[in-house]
Design a protein around this motif. Sequence first.
Motif, PDB file in Angstrom:
ATOM      1  N   ASP A 117       0.886  -1.161   0.000  1.00  0.00           N
ATOM      2  CA  ASP A 117       0.000   0.000   0.000  1.00  0.00           C
ATOM      3  C   ASP A 117       0.921   1.208   0.000  1.00  0.00           C
ATOM      4  OD1 ASP A 117      -2.333  -1.488   0.082  1.00  0.00           O
ATOM      5  OD2 ASP A 117      -2.544  -1.350   2.267  1.00  0.00           O
ATOM      6  N   LYS A 118       0.608   2.215  -0.823  1.00  0.00           N
ATOM      7  CA  LYS A 118       1.519   3.356  -0.940  1.00  0.00           C
ATOM      8  C   LYS A 118       0.841   4.571  -1.537  1.00  0.00           C
ATOM      9  CE  LYS A 118       4.076   1.085  -3.935  1.00  0.00           C
ATOM     10  NZ  LYS A 118       5.265   0.819  -4.741  1.00  0.00           N
ATOM     11  N   PHE A 119       1.561   5.673  -1.471  1.00  0.00           N
ATOM     12  CA  PHE A 119       1.204   6.846  -2.267  1.00  0.00           C
ATOM     13  C   PHE A 119       2.489   7.499  -2.731  1.00  0.00           C
ATOM     14  CE2 PHE A 119       1.739   9.001   1.820  1.00  0.00           C
ATOM     15  CZ  PHE A 119       2.306  10.224   1.481  1.00  0.00           C
ATOM     16  N   TRP A 120       2.361   8.282  -3.795  1.00  0.00           N
ATOM     17  CA  TRP A 120       3.491   8.986  -4.401  1.00  0.00           C
ATOM     18  C   TRP A 120       3.251  10.487  -4.322  1.00  0.00           C
ATOM     19  CZ3 TRP A 120       7.712   6.468  -6.410  1.00  0.00           C
ATOM     20  CH2 TRP A 120       7.579   5.099  -6.623  1.00  0.00           C
ATOM     21  N   VAL A 121       4.341  11.223  -4.220  1.00  0.00           N
ATOM     22  CA  VAL A 121       4.304  12.681  -4.272  1.00  0.00           C
ATOM     23  C   VAL A 121       5.625  13.141  -4.893  1.00  0.00           C
ATOM     24  CG1 VAL A 121       5.204  12.948  -1.914  1.00  0.00           C
ATOM     25  CG2 VAL A 121       3.820  14.779  -2.922  1.00  0.00           C
ATOM     26  N   ALA A 122       5.577  14.174  -5.711  1.00  0.00           N
ATOM     27  CA  ALA A 122       6.791  14.685  -6.365  1.00  0.00           C
ATOM     28  C   ALA A 122       7.175  16.027  -5.761  1.00  0.00           C
ATOM     29  CB  ALA A 122       6.567  14.838  -7.865  1.00  0.00           C
ATOM     30  N   ASP A 123       8.472  16.214  -5.552  1.00  0.00           N
ATOM     31  CA  ASP A 123       8.946  17.502  -5.042  1.00  0.00           C
ATOM     32  C   ASP A 123       8.965  18.526  -6.180  1.00  0.00           C
ATOM     33  OD1 ASP A 123      11.407  17.364  -6.468  1.00  0.00           O
ATOM     34  OD2 ASP A 123      12.585  16.895  -4.687  1.00  0.00           O
ATOM     35  N   PRO A 124       9.268  19.798  -5.898  1.00  0.00           N
ATOM     36  CA  PRO A 124       9.226  20.833  -6.937  1.00  0.00           C
ATOM     37  C   PRO A 124      10.162  20.572  -8.119  1.00  0.00           C
ATOM     38  CG  PRO A 124       9.258  21.855  -4.780  1.00  0.00           C
ATOM     39  CD  PRO A 124       9.502  20.391  -4.566  1.00  0.00           C
ATOM     40  N   ASP A 125      11.190  19.728  -7.938  1.00  0.00           N
ATOM     41  CA  ASP A 125      12.117  19.425  -9.027  1.00  0.00           C
ATOM     42  C   ASP A 125      11.778  18.122  -9.738  1.00  0.00           C
ATOM     43  OD1 ASP A 125      13.871  21.707  -8.789  1.00  0.00           O
ATOM     44  OD2 ASP A 125      14.488  20.820  -6.875  1.00  0.00           O
ATOM     45  N   GLY A 126      10.646  17.512  -9.369  1.00  0.00           N
ATOM     46  CA  GLY A 126      10.219  16.285 -10.030  1.00  0.00           C
ATOM     47  C   GLY A 126      10.746  15.001  -9.413  1.00  0.00           C
ATOM     48  N   ASN A 127      11.465  15.083  -8.290  1.00  0.00           N
ATOM     49  CA  ASN A 127      11.928  13.874  -7.624  1.00  0.00           C
ATOM     50  C   ASN A 127      10.737  13.175  -6.996  1.00  0.00           C
ATOM     51  OD1 ASN A 127      14.866  14.119  -7.983  1.00  0.00           O
ATOM     52  ND2 ASN A 127      14.617  15.957  -6.728  1.00  0.00           N
ATOM     53  N   GLU A 128      10.532  11.920  -7.368  1.00  0.00           N
ATOM     54  CA  GLU A 128       9.405  11.138  -6.871  1.00  0.00           C
ATOM     55  C   GLU A 128       9.728  10.556  -5.499  1.00  0.00           C
ATOM     56  OE1 GLU A 128       6.383  10.520  -8.123  1.00  0.00           O
ATOM     57  OE2 GLU A 128       6.602  11.425 -10.091  1.00  0.00           O
ATOM     58  N   TRP A 129       8.791  10.693  -4.584  1.00  0.00           N
ATOM     59  CA  TRP A 129       8.855  10.096  -3.247  1.00  0.00           C
ATOM     60  C   TRP A 129       7.685   9.142  -3.123  1.00  0.00           C
ATOM     61  CZ3 TRP A 129      12.146  10.747   0.945  1.00  0.00           C
ATOM     62  CH2 TRP A 129      13.156  11.697   0.781  1.00  0.00           C
ATOM     63  N   GLU A 130       7.946   7.949  -2.594  1.00  0.00           N
ATOM     64  CA  GLU A 130       6.864   7.010  -2.290  1.00  0.00           C
ATOM     65  C   GLU A 130       6.865   6.761  -0.793  1.00  0.00           C
ATOM     66  OE1 GLU A 130       6.906   2.727  -3.647  1.00  0.00           O
ATOM     67  OE2 GLU A 130       9.060   2.964  -3.500  1.00  0.00           O
ATOM     68  N   VAL A 131       5.674   6.724  -0.230  1.00  0.00           N
ATOM     69  CA  VAL A 131       5.496   6.337   1.172  1.00  0.00           C
ATOM     70  C   VAL A 131       4.732   5.026   1.110  1.00  0.00           C
ATOM     71  CG1 VAL A 131       4.458   6.932   3.388  1.00  0.00           C
ATOM     72  CG2 VAL A 131       5.500   8.726   1.966  1.00  0.00           C
ATOM     73  N   PHE A 132       5.313   3.961   1.697  1.00  0.00           N
ATOM     74  CA  PHE A 132       4.750   2.632   1.488  1.00  0.00           C
ATOM     75  C   PHE A 132       4.911   1.733   2.700  1.00  0.00           C
ATOM     76  CE2 PHE A 132       9.190   2.283   0.617  1.00  0.00           C
ATOM     77  CZ  PHE A 132       9.563   0.991   0.969  1.00  0.00           C
ATOM     78  N   THR A 133       4.087   0.685   2.707  1.00  0.00           N
ATOM     79  CA  THR A 133       4.237  -0.419   3.648  1.00  0.00           C
ATOM     80  C   THR A 133       4.192  -1.710   2.845  1.00  0.00           C
ATOM     81  OG1 THR A 133       3.494  -1.393   5.740  1.00  0.00           O
ATOM     82  CG2 THR A 133       1.767  -0.680   4.211  1.00  0.00           C
ATOM     83  N   VAL A 134       4.975  -2.676   3.247  1.00  0.00           N
ATOM     84  CA  VAL A 134       4.997  -3.984   2.592  1.00  0.00           C
ATOM     85  C   VAL A 134       3.979  -4.882   3.287  1.00  0.00           C
ATOM     86  CG1 VAL A 134       6.388  -6.020   2.073  1.00  0.00           C
ATOM     87  CG2 VAL A 134       7.402  -3.731   1.881  1.00  0.00           C
ATOM     88  N   LEU A 135       3.017  -5.364   2.512  1.00  0.00           N
ATOM     89  CA  LEU A 135       1.982  -6.250   3.031  1.00  0.00           C
ATOM     90  C   LEU A 135       2.384  -7.713   2.926  1.00  0.00           C
ATOM     91  CD1 LEU A 135      -1.048  -4.459   1.354  1.00  0.00           C
ATOM     92  CD2 LEU A 135      -0.213  -4.157   3.697  1.00  0.00           C
ATOM     93  N   GLU A 136       3.146  -8.030   1.853  1.00  0.00           N
ATOM     94  CA  GLU A 136       3.543  -9.419   1.605  1.00  0.00           C
ATOM     95  C   GLU A 136       4.712  -9.417   0.626  1.00  0.00           C
ATOM     96  OE1 GLU A 136       1.486 -13.413  -0.372  1.00  0.00           O
ATOM     97  OE2 GLU A 136       0.497 -11.479  -0.586  1.00  0.00           O
TER      98      GLU A 136
END
Length: 188
Positions: free
Chosen positions: A133-152
């Motif tokens: 389960d996760k979500f993504w967000v990009a910083d002002p320079d386009g660097n992608e960040w994911e916040v996630f948890t591993v379910l399996e």
Amino acid sequence: MSNALANVRKPHLSLNVRDIDAAVGFYRALFGTAPVKHYHDETTVHSVLQDDTGVDSRQRRTGYAKFDLDAPALNFVLNEMPGTRFESCGTLSHLGLQVDSTDDVIAMRERVAAAGLATREEMSVDCCYARQDKFWVADPDGNEWEVFTVLEHLTPEALREKATRSACDTGCATSAAPARAEAACCGA
């Protein structure tokens, strides 16, 4: 004010590499440990579903390795991007924060969205040889960040079996089914 990052388990760093085996050799020597995952197949893709223009950005991986370090705490991933793919993508794939639970993913997404940042949610996706389960967000320079948890955690064999089962369930089983093992997600 409470610490908004209190539930972060580990930072996540994902690099693109030209040769997965050469990179694994280097980082095995640097970190003094073997990767917990090291695969040479195309059963996983990178999970950013679309870029900021709405274009589908999923790409098959030909090689993948994950180092799960305790000291320093780091979820470190290598994605093989051979030839011109490497040249066009550069070395940084994405950054991230691994959290303990889906509740932590949702709480952080809500906090980030309330702060005015645009997020892209992906729940129960097969990505990086794991269901997450996760979500993504990009910083002002386009660097992608994911916040996630591993379910399996998933193996290439489990992903191929899942793709075949899914194709059979929909009545459209083809020889291409294993190659679409993670068409819903993921490279991250």
